[in-house]
Write a protein that holds these residues in place. Structure first.
Motif, PDB file in Angstrom:
ATOM      1  N   PHE A  48      57.255  24.779  35.282  1.00 17.14           N
ATOM      2  CA  PHE A  48      57.925  25.920  35.910  1.00 17.14           C
ATOM      3  C   PHE A  48      57.742  27.203  35.115  1.00 17.14           C
ATOM      4  O   PHE A  48      57.675  28.285  35.675  1.00 17.14           O
ATOM      5  CB  PHE A  48      59.421  25.646  36.092  1.00 17.14           C
ATOM      6  N   ARG A  49      57.651  27.095  33.801  1.00 14.90           N
ATOM      7  CA  ARG A  49      57.507  28.300  32.964  1.00 14.90           C
ATOM      8  C   ARG A  49      56.188  29.032  33.219  1.00 14.90           C
ATOM      9  O   ARG A  49      56.018  30.170  32.792  1.00 14.90           O
ATOM     10  CB  ARG A  49      57.657  27.941  31.496  1.00 14.90           C
ATOM     11  N   PHE A  50      55.269  28.394  33.919  1.00 17.09           N
ATOM     12  CA  PHE A  50      53.968  29.015  34.206  1.00 17.09           C
ATOM     13  C   PHE A  50      54.129  30.318  34.993  1.00 17.09           C
ATOM     14  O   PHE A  50      53.310  31.211  34.867  1.00 17.09           O
ATOM     15  CB  PHE A  50      53.070  28.039  34.962  1.00 17.09           C
ATOM     16  N   VAL A  51      55.220  30.441  35.787  1.00 15.80           N
ATOM     17  CA  VAL A  51      55.428  31.687  36.550  1.00 15.80           C
ATOM     18  C   VAL A  51      55.706  32.866  35.626  1.00 15.80           C
ATOM     19  O   VAL A  51      55.601  34.008  36.046  1.00 15.80           O
ATOM     20  CB  VAL A  51      56.564  31.574  37.607  1.00 15.80           C
ATOM     21  N   GLU A  52      56.045  32.584  34.381  1.00 17.97           N
ATOM     22  CA  GLU A  52      56.319  33.656  33.420  1.00 17.97           C
ATOM     23  C   GLU A  52      55.076  34.034  32.609  1.00 17.97           C
ATOM     24  O   GLU A  52      55.112  34.996  31.842  1.00 17.97           O
ATOM     25  CB  GLU A  52      57.450  33.223  32.486  1.00 17.97           C
ATOM     26  N   ASN A  53      53.987  33.307  32.789  1.00 19.89           N
ATOM     27  CA  ASN A  53      52.752  33.565  32.052  1.00 19.89           C
ATOM     28  C   ASN A  53      52.185  34.921  32.462  1.00 19.89           C
ATOM     29  O   ASN A  53      52.010  35.209  33.646  1.00 19.89           O
ATOM     30  CB  ASN A  53      51.751  32.441  32.348  1.00 19.89           C
ATOM     31  N   VAL A  54      51.887  35.753  31.486  1.00 15.12           N
ATOM     32  CA  VAL A  54      51.420  37.110  31.762  1.00 15.12           C
ATOM     33  C   VAL A  54      50.079  37.109  32.501  1.00 15.12           C
ATOM     34  O   VAL A  54      49.852  37.948  33.377  1.00 15.12           O
ATOM     35  CB  VAL A  54      51.364  37.952  30.462  1.00 15.12           C
ATOM     36  N   PHE A  55      49.196  36.171  32.200  1.00 16.19           N
ATOM     37  CA  PHE A  55      47.908  36.113  32.879  1.00 16.19           C
ATOM     38  C   PHE A  55      48.079  35.718  34.348  1.00 16.19           C
ATOM     39  O   PHE A  55      47.419  36.264  35.222  1.00 16.19           O
ATOM     40  CB  PHE A  55      46.952  35.148  32.169  1.00 16.19           C
ATOM     41  N   PHE A  56      48.994  34.787  34.603  1.00 13.58           N
ATOM     42  CA  PHE A  56      49.283  34.394  35.985  1.00 13.58           C
ATOM     43  C   PHE A  56      49.872  35.575  36.755  1.00 13.58           C
ATOM     44  O   PHE A  56      49.459  35.870  37.875  1.00 13.58           O
ATOM     45  CB  PHE A  56      50.249  33.198  36.013  1.00 13.58           C
ATOM     46  N   ARG A  57      50.828  36.254  36.130  1.00 17.28           N
ATOM     47  CA  ARG A  57      51.466  37.396  36.797  1.00 17.28           C
ATOM     48  C   ARG A  57      50.459  38.509  37.091  1.00 17.28           C
ATOM     49  O   ARG A  57      50.477  39.099  38.161  1.00 17.28           O
ATOM     50  CB  ARG A  57      52.619  37.928  35.943  1.00 17.28           C
ATOM     51  N   ASN A  58      49.580  38.791  36.147  1.00 13.08           N
ATOM     52  CA  ASN A  58      48.559  39.822  36.364  1.00 13.08           C
ATOM     53  C   ASN A  58      47.615  39.415  37.485  1.00 13.08           C
ATOM     54  O   ASN A  58      47.236  40.239  38.321  1.00 13.08           O
ATOM     55  CB  ASN A  58      47.776  40.088  35.074  1.00 13.08           C
ATOM     56  N   PHE A  59      47.206  38.164  37.500  1.00 12.73           N
ATOM     57  CA  PHE A  59      46.308  37.669  38.537  1.00 12.73           C
ATOM     58  C   PHE A  59      46.945  37.803  39.920  1.00 12.73           C
ATOM     59  O   PHE A  59      46.325  38.328  40.845  1.00 12.73           O
ATOM     60  CB  PHE A  59      45.952  36.208  38.245  1.00 12.73           C
ATOM     61  N   VAL A  60      48.205  37.366  40.051  1.00 14.77           N
ATOM     62  CA  VAL A  60      48.899  37.462  41.341  1.00 14.77           C
ATOM     63  C   VAL A  60      49.062  38.921  41.740  1.00 14.77           C
ATOM     64  O   VAL A  60      48.888  39.272  42.915  1.00 14.77           O
ATOM     65  CB  VAL A  60      50.263  36.734  41.292  1.00 14.77           C
ATOM     66  N   ASN A  61      49.361  39.773  40.787  1.00 13.85           N
ATOM     67  CA  ASN A  61      49.541  41.196  41.084  1.00 13.85           C
ATOM     68  C   ASN A  61      48.248  41.826  41.599  1.00 13.85           C
ATOM     69  O   ASN A  61      48.282  42.690  42.476  1.00 13.85           O
ATOM     70  CB  ASN A  61      50.042  41.942  39.846  1.00 13.85           C
ATOM     71  N   VAL A  62      47.113  41.394  41.080  1.00 15.52           N
ATOM     72  CA  VAL A  62      45.830  41.912  41.567  1.00 15.52           C
ATOM     73  C   VAL A  62      45.565  41.397  42.978  1.00 15.52           C
ATOM     74  O   VAL A  62      45.097  42.141  43.847  1.00 15.52           O
ATOM     75  CB  VAL A  62      44.678  41.512  40.610  1.00 15.52           C
TER      76      VAL A  62
END
Length: 165
Positions: free
Chosen positions: A55-69
């Motif tokens: 679940f902590r993967f949603v807090e990963n900065v690389f994941f968040r940046n990827f989704v934001n793009v």
């Protein structure tokens, strides 16, 4: 010779469409391009379950940046919201499974599996195995729980509790 030059002929290589990599992998693409927060959230939940991501993967900065793009409008849920959404999906799927089994299956066979975690906690899963009316074999996890004993009597009570949940 004439058929090879004829542009509308089905064997003409110019009109054959190559499969994309997504089609070869079985990726489903959306027929529309409008943003749907709930559809995206549901697919995110399915991804976390299917890939068994923490679940902590949603807090990963690389994941968040990827989704934001990919989609800046998507509101990435917190790990707590994600956990609740997974439980909601589990409850909905359990209800669908109950209806399916009651309509399409004559018999259901149950198996249990137990294991002990790194923290020395014991768990049990309850799995249903059944054959539908079209003779397709199915295997579905019905429930799982923490257990404190491996005796037959205790396990039988836990199976009953899992079935009544």
């Amino acid at each position: 010779m004439h058929l090879k030059r004829w542009k509308e002929h089905p064997d003409n290589q110019e009109h054959k469409r190559q499969k994309t990599q997504n089609e070869e992998l079985g990726v489903v693409s959306s027929p529309h391009s409008t943003f749907d927060q709930e559809a995206c959230r549901l697919e995110l939940v399915k991804m976390f379950v299917g890939v068994e991501l923490p679940f902590r993967f949603v807090e990963n900065v690389f994941f968040r940046n990827f989704v934001n793009v990919l989609q800046p409008q998507f509101d990435i849920p917190s790990r707590t919201t994600l956990r609740r959404a997974i439980w909601s999906l589990f409850d909905a799927e359990r209800e669908r499974l109950k209806i399916f089994i009651s309509k399409h299956c004559g018999r259901v066979f149950l198996t249990t599996d137990t294991w002990t975690s790194i923290q020395n906690l014991s768990y049990m899963s309850l799995t249903a195995h059944f054959i539908d009316k079209k003779w397709n074999l199915h295997k579905r996890i019905l429930n799982f729980c923490q257990i404190t004993s491996h005796t037959g009597e205790f396990m039988a009570k836990e199976v009953e509790t899992c079935l009544n949940a």
